[in-house]
Design a protein around this motif. Structure first.
Motif, PDB file in Angstrom:
ATOM      1  N   GLN A 176       0.834  -1.205   0.000  1.00 46.32           N
ATOM      2  CA  GLN A 176       0.000   0.000   0.000  1.00 46.32           C
ATOM      3  C   GLN A 176       0.870   1.257   0.000  1.00 46.32           C
ATOM      4  OE1 GLN A 176      -3.572   0.040  -0.098  1.00 46.32           O
ATOM      5  NE2 GLN A 176      -3.025   2.128  -0.677  1.00 46.32           N
ATOM      6  N   LEU A 177       1.973   1.211   0.743  1.00 49.84           N
ATOM      7  CA  LEU A 177       2.896   2.347   0.770  1.00 49.84           C
ATOM      8  C   LEU A 177       3.445   2.628  -0.626  1.00 49.84           C
ATOM      9  CD1 LEU A 177       5.080   1.745   3.974  1.00 49.84           C
ATOM     10  CD2 LEU A 177       3.316   3.486   3.656  1.00 49.84           C
ATOM     11  N   ALA A 178       3.848   1.560  -1.334  1.00 45.26           N
ATOM     12  CA  ALA A 178       4.405   1.726  -2.676  1.00 45.26           C
ATOM     13  C   ALA A 178       3.351   2.281  -3.634  1.00 45.26           C
ATOM     14  CB  ALA A 178       4.945   0.392  -3.179  1.00 45.26           C
TER      15      ALA A 178
ATOM     16  N   ALA B 235       2.897   5.932  -2.792  1.00 43.42           N
ATOM     17  CA  ALA B 235       4.077   6.691  -3.207  1.00 43.42           C
ATOM     18  C   ALA B 235       4.018   7.008  -4.696  1.00 43.42           C
ATOM     19  CB  ALA B 235       5.343   5.916  -2.875  1.00 43.42           C
ATOM     20  N   ASN B 236       3.593   6.047  -5.494  1.00 37.01           N
ATOM     21  CA  ASN B 236       3.483   6.268  -6.935  1.00 37.01           C
ATOM     22  C   ASN B 236       2.332   7.206  -7.275  1.00 37.01           C
ATOM     23  OD1 ASN B 236       5.461   4.597  -8.673  1.00 37.01           O
ATOM     24  ND2 ASN B 236       4.853   3.156  -7.073  1.00 37.01           N
TER      25      ASN B 236
ATOM     26  N   THR C 157      14.804  11.504  -3.669  1.00 35.37           N
ATOM     27  CA  THR C 157      14.986  10.059  -3.593  1.00 35.37           C
ATOM     28  C   THR C 157      13.845   9.516  -2.734  1.00 35.37           C
ATOM     29  OG1 THR C 157      17.390  10.235  -3.773  1.00 35.37           O
ATOM     30  CG2 THR C 157      16.507   8.208  -2.807  1.00 35.37           C
ATOM     31  N   ILE C 158      13.090   8.549  -3.251  1.00 38.38           N
ATOM     32  CA  ILE C 158      11.896   8.063  -2.543  1.00 38.38           C
ATOM     33  C   ILE C 158      11.994   6.564  -2.296  1.00 38.38           C
ATOM     34  CG2 ILE C 158       9.380   7.834  -2.633  1.00 38.38           C
ATOM     35  CD1 ILE C 158       9.283  10.274  -4.427  1.00 38.38           C
ATOM     36  N   GLY C 159      11.637   6.169  -1.083  1.00 41.12           N
ATOM     37  CA  GLY C 159      11.608   4.752  -0.743  1.00 41.12           C
ATOM     38  C   GLY C 159      10.541   4.458   0.280  1.00 41.12           C
ATOM     39  N   VAL C 160      10.262   3.174   0.486  1.00 43.99           N
ATOM     40  CA  VAL C 160       9.308   2.765   1.520  1.00 43.99           C
ATOM     41  C   VAL C 160      10.026   1.873   2.528  1.00 43.99           C
ATOM     42  CG1 VAL C 160       7.297   2.950   0.003  1.00 43.99           C
ATOM     43  CG2 VAL C 160       8.492   0.758   0.194  1.00 43.99           C
ATOM     44  N   SER C 161       9.554   1.937   3.741  1.00 48.18           N
ATOM     45  CA  SER C 161      10.201   1.220   4.836  1.00 48.18           C
ATOM     46  C   SER C 161      10.153  -0.292   4.647  1.00 48.18           C
ATOM     47  CB  SER C 161       9.522   1.599   6.159  1.00 48.18           C
ATOM     48  OG  SER C 161       9.967   0.762   7.205  1.00 48.18           O
TER      49      SER C 161
END
Length: 366
Positions: free
Chosen positions: A176-178, A181-182, A193-197
């Motif tokens: 869901q985070l990904a 994020a998109n 720079t973007i990432g998920v935990s």
């Protein structure tokens, strides 16, 4: 006797001052009235008709309403000493590495491109100023992140020293985070720079994040923390102390950076206004409709104003589409709240003539 003459002199001076004030104010009021007439007198007969007066009232009221917003808008770019940062109530909250500490590697999952789903160190080589945003699934935080990254983009357009933005979403549902994020990617300026935990809502264990803090914001340089800002409820608008920290790590005076932000915001406002004019064919739609929506106007006045609008819309497709869309929203909402019965007749007419047509059915009968 002396007292009597003293009081008489004081009273005379006071009266003269008051009369002077009246004389001073009256010409100013007359000048203001004349300027309003000159501005809204379309037929140039020296007076305002009922229709022209309605447009004047609507336009001036709208301008007056936006003035405080414009002042507040510039105040939003206040830049303050980051060392004076305090949470409401003065309570101390800790989340993540503190000032002076070395940043551990920030291993997260990529969300875009061919590397989506792969683990990488979001900090890169730790070279130069960085702003690291670690945020939970809070809508307030998302709005604040979008606003902050817009400012970061402006800073990088003007600064000799680039500020590297890093954004990490925290949450227990990685998929869901990904997805989120998109979805938000199109609103994120500044090339972050973007990432998920990889470690759920708590984030990387080496960072010691506070689960009860919606957003932790770290300003660092060369891999070391300079400032840490915890926001338990998220950050709706960029905090002045955060802006102060940014100006410090990029080596720019606070007032200079503030000027960058104000200038960029003014440019965005002008661009938006131009786009709005282009979208509506150069017509101020709300001012155009004002005399038709006047609850105190007689039917014949409303019809005369509507007739002028009809002539404009016949030759201006962009304005017609805008009026049609606005009229449709009014009709689909609480139509009785707009103007008089005669006003509502014209709104209904424009919604039918110029509103979006429902999609044709693809069903076929047997």
């Amino acid at each position: 006797m002396k007292l009597f003459f003293f009081l008489l002199a004081a009273l005379t001076a006071s009266t003269a001052f008051a009369q002077s004030e009246v004389r001073t104010k009256t010409p100013a009021a007359d000048q203001n009235r004349n300027e309003i007439v000159k501005r809204f007198d379309k037929d140039k007969n020296g007076t305002l008709s009922t229709e022209e007066a309605a447009i004047a009232r609507s336009t001036l009221a709208r301008e007056k309403k936006t003035q405080p917003q414009q002042r507040d808008y510039k105040l939003a770019f206040t830049v303050k000493d980051p060392n004076e940062f305090k949470l409401e109530g003065g309570k101390e909250v800790f989340s993540g590495p503190q000032a002076g500490e070395t940043l551990p590697k920030l291993k997260v999952s990529a969300v875009t491109g061919d590397d989506a789903g792969k683990t990488f160190n979001a900090l890169g080589d730790h070279d130069g100023p960085q702003i690291i945003i670690l945020a939970g699934p809070n809508r307030t935080s998302i709005r604040g992140i979008i606003g902050l990254l817009r400012l970061v983009a402006t800073v990088n357009e003007n600064s000799k020293e680039r500020l590297e933005p890093i954004l990490v979403y925290l949450g227990d549902d990685k998929n869901q985070l990904a997805e989120n994020a998109n979805r938000y990617l199109q609103y994120m300026n500044g090339d972050p720079t973007i990432g998920v935990s990889n470690d759920g809502r708590d984030g990387p264990g080496t960072y010691g994040l506070n689960r009860n803090v919606s957003m932790t914001l770290i300003v660092a340089t060369d891999g070391k923390v300079v400032y840490n800002f915890p926001f338990p409820e998220g950050m709706l608008t960029p905090d002045p102390h955060v802006l102060g920290a940014i100006s410090e790590v990029i080596g720019t005076k606070q007032e200079e950076m503030r000027e960058w932000l104000i200038r960029a915001a003014d440019e965005r406002a002008r661009t938006a206004a131009t786009n709005e004019r282009n979208r509506t064919g150069g017509v101020d739609i709300r001012a155009l409709l004002a005399p038709v929506l006047d609850k105190n106007a007689a039917d014949e006045v409303i019809d005369a104003a509507a007739k002028k609008i009809d002539l404009i819309l016949e030759g201006n497709k962009a304005a017609a589409a805008s009026v049609g869309a606005l009229a449709s929203r009014m009709v689909q909402g609480n139509l009785e709240n707009y103007g008089t019965k005669r006003s509502q007749y014209h709104l209904f007419k424009w919604s039918k003539l110029y509103g979006a047509k429902p999609a044709a059915s693809t069903e076929t009968g047997n």
